[in-house]
Write a protein that holds these residues in place. Structure first.
Motif, PDB file in Angstrom:
ATOM      1  N   LEU A 233       5.805 -15.309   2.172  1.00 47.80           N
ATOM      2  CA  LEU A 233       6.586 -15.374   3.695  1.00 47.80           C
ATOM      3  C   LEU A 233       5.628 -16.803   4.420  1.00 47.80           C
ATOM      4  N   SER A 234       5.747 -17.797   4.991  1.00 50.32           N
ATOM      5  CA  SER A 234       5.016 -18.409   5.455  1.00 50.32           C
ATOM      6  C   SER A 234       4.311 -17.689   6.822  1.00 50.32           C
ATOM      7  N   GLU A 235       5.304 -16.862   8.103  1.00 48.92           N
ATOM      8  CA  GLU A 235       3.947 -16.380   8.751  1.00 48.92           C
ATOM      9  C   GLU A 235       3.322 -15.508   8.376  1.00 48.92           C
ATOM     10  N   VAL A 236       3.248 -15.416   7.454  1.00 45.10           N
ATOM     11  CA  VAL A 236       2.398 -13.825   6.458  1.00 45.10           C
ATOM     12  C   VAL A 236       0.898 -14.889   6.260  1.00 45.10           C
ATOM     13  N   ILE A 237       1.429 -16.194   4.911  1.00 42.95           N
ATOM     14  CA  ILE A 237       0.500 -17.199   4.812  1.00 42.95           C
ATOM     15  C   ILE A 237       1.709 -18.237   3.742  1.00 42.95           C
ATOM     16  N   GLY A 238       2.756 -16.941   2.577  1.00 46.49           N
ATOM     17  CA  GLY A 238       3.091 -18.140   1.989  1.00 46.49           C
ATOM     18  C   GLY A 238       3.492 -17.772   0.138  1.00 46.49           C
ATOM     19  N   PRO A 239       3.177 -18.144  -0.583  1.00 44.59           N
ATOM     20  CA  PRO A 239       3.384 -17.369  -2.184  1.00 44.59           C
ATOM     21  C   PRO A 239       2.000 -17.025  -1.842  1.00 44.59           C
ATOM     22  N   GLY A 240       2.417 -15.958  -2.328  1.00 41.56           N
ATOM     23  CA  GLY A 240       0.612 -15.157  -2.731  1.00 41.56           C
ATOM     24  C   GLY A 240       0.245 -14.003  -1.943  1.00 41.56           C
ATOM     25  N   VAL A 241       1.639 -14.107  -1.275  1.00 40.24           N
ATOM     26  CA  VAL A 241       1.352 -12.242  -0.479  1.00 40.24           C
ATOM     27  C   VAL A 241       0.919 -10.762  -1.788  1.00 40.24           C
ATOM     28  N   SER A 242       2.327 -11.557  -3.243  1.00 42.65           N
ATOM     29  CA  SER A 242       2.158 -10.319  -3.728  1.00 42.65           C
ATOM     30  C   SER A 242       2.456 -11.088  -4.769  1.00 42.65           C
ATOM     31  N   CYS A 243       2.163 -10.662  -5.877  1.00 43.05           N
ATOM     32  CA  CYS A 243       3.034 -10.798  -7.535  1.00 43.05           C
ATOM     33  C   CYS A 243       3.031 -10.254  -8.396  1.00 43.05           C
ATOM     34  N   GLU A 244       3.866 -10.086  -9.247  1.00 45.51           N
ATOM     35  CA  GLU A 244       3.777  -9.127 -10.428  1.00 45.51           C
ATOM     36  C   GLU A 244       2.148 -10.520 -11.826  1.00 45.51           C
ATOM     37  N   THR A 245       2.042  -9.578 -12.688  1.00 42.63           N
ATOM     38  CA  THR A 245       1.128 -10.118 -13.365  1.00 42.63           C
ATOM     39  C   THR A 245       2.066 -10.067 -14.923  1.00 42.63           C
ATOM     40  N   ALA A 246       1.279 -10.737 -15.503  1.00 39.26           N
ATOM     41  CA  ALA A 246       2.010 -10.800 -17.324  1.00 39.26           C
ATOM     42  C   ALA A 246       2.692  -8.900 -17.935  1.00 39.26           C
ATOM     43  N   ASP A 247       2.422  -8.314 -16.655  1.00 42.22           N
ATOM     44  CA  ASP A 247       3.019  -7.094 -17.186  1.00 42.22           C
ATOM     45  C   ASP A 247       4.222  -6.412 -17.114  1.00 42.22           C
ATOM     46  N   ARG A 248       4.392  -7.202 -15.446  1.00 43.07           N
ATOM     47  CA  ARG A 248       6.067  -7.330 -14.852  1.00 43.07           C
ATOM     48  C   ARG A 248       5.755  -5.214 -14.274  1.00 43.07           C
ATOM     49  N   ASP A 249       5.555  -4.724 -14.454  1.00 41.93           N
ATOM     50  CA  ASP A 249       5.235  -3.667 -13.353  1.00 41.93           C
ATOM     51  C   ASP A 249       4.901  -3.674 -11.699  1.00 41.93           C
ATOM     52  N   GLY A 250       6.185  -4.007 -10.960  1.00 41.00           N
ATOM     53  CA  GLY A 250       5.914  -4.398  -9.460  1.00 41.00           C
ATOM     54  C   GLY A 250       4.542  -5.782  -9.531  1.00 41.00           C
ATOM     55  N   LEU A 251       4.797  -5.820  -8.295  1.00 38.08           N
ATOM     56  CA  LEU A 251       4.561  -7.286  -6.980  1.00 38.08           C
ATOM     57  C   LEU A 251       2.495  -6.466  -6.598  1.00 38.08           C
TER      58      LEU A 251
END
Ligand code: DLL
Length: 427
Positions: A233-251
């Protein structure tokens, strides 16, 4: 099949005791900066003792979107204007946007966070990323762009819109990765039809709006990719605060930069790992616009169990909803209060309105129902609707359809809390 990689392996797999020591040190300097450089915050936290443990963070008040509005545009910034390298903005709750600022160090941190997301999703240096997030004040386009450059990718800065051209470029350039909203990925998947799984794409980095596992399955099958969820979210920084990996087991939350808490939406009390509540984030390294306990309004849970890939940072679940009435339509945040604020300034309409959200095939649509008031303005219903449409586009940065209806047609409160939104997407 793409497998997860790392951008800053030592940090991403740092043992938790070391990570938590780093967080505490950074939290202390963030608070010192707020006390020294942001008078509004210094006053607000004057009576709270400096934290000596991470748990002490719970003694500090929350920062909310309304605080940004009250200090518009730069009142919460901790550096003078000449040290800002960029500003971005997102939807505010009324007329003015929410403005956020970055120093050049902040932009570097942001690029590193996004590079971690891209490498974690399995994208390799030298590969090509079709970036269909909007460029401009929205953080999606430039945020993904700088992160991709940092990760050594070749970025195609397509931005949003012009789907015909996007399809042509996807075919001609044959990129390995794409980033856009999940709903747009679904549109592209539908349009690519049968040839979808044969296209060059292997990975999609999708976010900025809520999406379900069913949508993920449809995108993955339609495009022949793995689709990972990116949050921010913009207020915190924008995209990239969290993200899944290729394993897709949580951000995976970039916990060396953003400290997460999950709190009860009603009491604000901290909730244990695994329980769903409001995500509250504290920035640990931001210079221009440090945020202390920012109330995101997003509902999710977190776990601090290490991930299979070796990452030690906390992971959050996909969002399960919002604690307020904010809508996300095609990646754009819309508050009913913004609509109201815009409507009030237009002659000939009453303050009664209803927002109807629908899904037209894969893309969300927003329809605004308004009523004429009893003033004798000469404008026809269709001219009035056009004027409202144009004002809404300026205010919300989103196209809406509008119907002007006779007085008394839009739902009224029956004494209880009136929801001004009819969201047919969840049906
Ligand atoms: O949407 C930043 C972003 C750009 C994230 C590109 C991901 C990709 P804002 O415009 O400030 O920033 O909107 C932030 O969007 O509080 C959530 O409610 C919602 N949101 C963002 N990512 C996700 C996601 C960007 N992965 C608001 N799932 C947040 C669900 C999301 N909702």
């Amino acid at each position: 099949m793409p497998t997860t990689g790392f951008h800053q392996r030592d940090i991403e797999t740092m043992p938790r005791p070391q990570l938590e020591a780093l967080q505490l040190e950074r939290l202390q300097s963030t608070i010192a900066s707020l006390r020294a450089n942001v008078p509004v915050m210094a006053e607000r936290i004057a009576d709270v003792a400096d934290p000596t443990t991470l748990d002490d963070l719970a003694n500090f008040p929350f920062l909310r979107k309304a605080d940004l509005r009250e200090n518009y545009p730069f009142g919460l910034f901790a550096v003078p204007r000449d040290q800002l390298a960029r500003v971005h903005a997102s939807s505010g709750t009324t007329g003015k946007p929410t403005v956020v600022g970055y120093t050049s160090d902040d932009l570097q941190v942001w690029a590193d966070c996004v590079a971690r997301c891209l490498r974690g999703a399995g994208i390799e240096p030298g590969q090509m990323l079709h970036n269909a997030y909007g460029y401009g004040l929205f953080t999606g386009g430039l945020g993904l762009h700088d992160g991709a450059t940092e990760a050594g990718l070749n970025v195609i800065p397509v931005s949003g819109g012009n789907t015909e051209r996007q399809l042509m470029l996807l075919e001609d350039f044959a990129p390995e990765a794409i980033c856009c909203t999940p709903s747009y990925a679904l549109t592209l998947a539908e349009l690519l039809g049968e040839s979808g799984p044969d296209c060059s794409l292997q990975v999609g980095i999708l976010g900025a709006e809520p999406w379900s596992n069913a949508t993920r399955d449809a995108i993955e099958a339609g495009l022949g990719i793995i689709a990972v969820n990116i949050y921010g979210l913009s207020e915190v920084i924008g995209p990239g605060v969290s993200c899944e990996t290729a394993d897709r087991d949580g951000l995976v939350i970039m916990e060396d930069h953003f400290l997460p808490e999950i709190v009860d939406p009603d009491t604000g009390d901290r909730l244990p790992d695994g329980e769903v509540g409001v995500l509250v984030l504290t920035s640990l390294t931001k210079q221009a616009f440090p945020v202390l306990r920012y109330w995101t309004g997003d509902l999710c849970s977190i776990t601090r169990e290490p991930a299979v890939c070796g990452r030690t940072h906390a992971r959050m679940s996909p969002l399960v909803g919002r604690a307020d009435d904010m809508l996300v339509i095609r990646g754009v945040n819309v508050y009913p209060s913004q609509v109201e604020h815009t409507l009030i300034a237009i002659d000939g309409v009453s303050p009664h309105f209803q927002l109807v959200v629908d899904r037209d095939r894969t893309l969300d649509t927003l329809h605004l129902r308004v009523e004429r008031d009893d003033s004798e303005i000469a404008q026809s219903d269709s001219d009035l609707a056009n004027e409202i449409k144009s004002q809404m586009r300026t205010a919300l940065l989103l196209g809406v359809t509008v119907s002007v209806e006779p007085p008394g047609t839009v739902p009224r409160s029956d004494g209880g809390k009136l929801s001004r939104t009819l969201d047919n997407r969840s049906l």
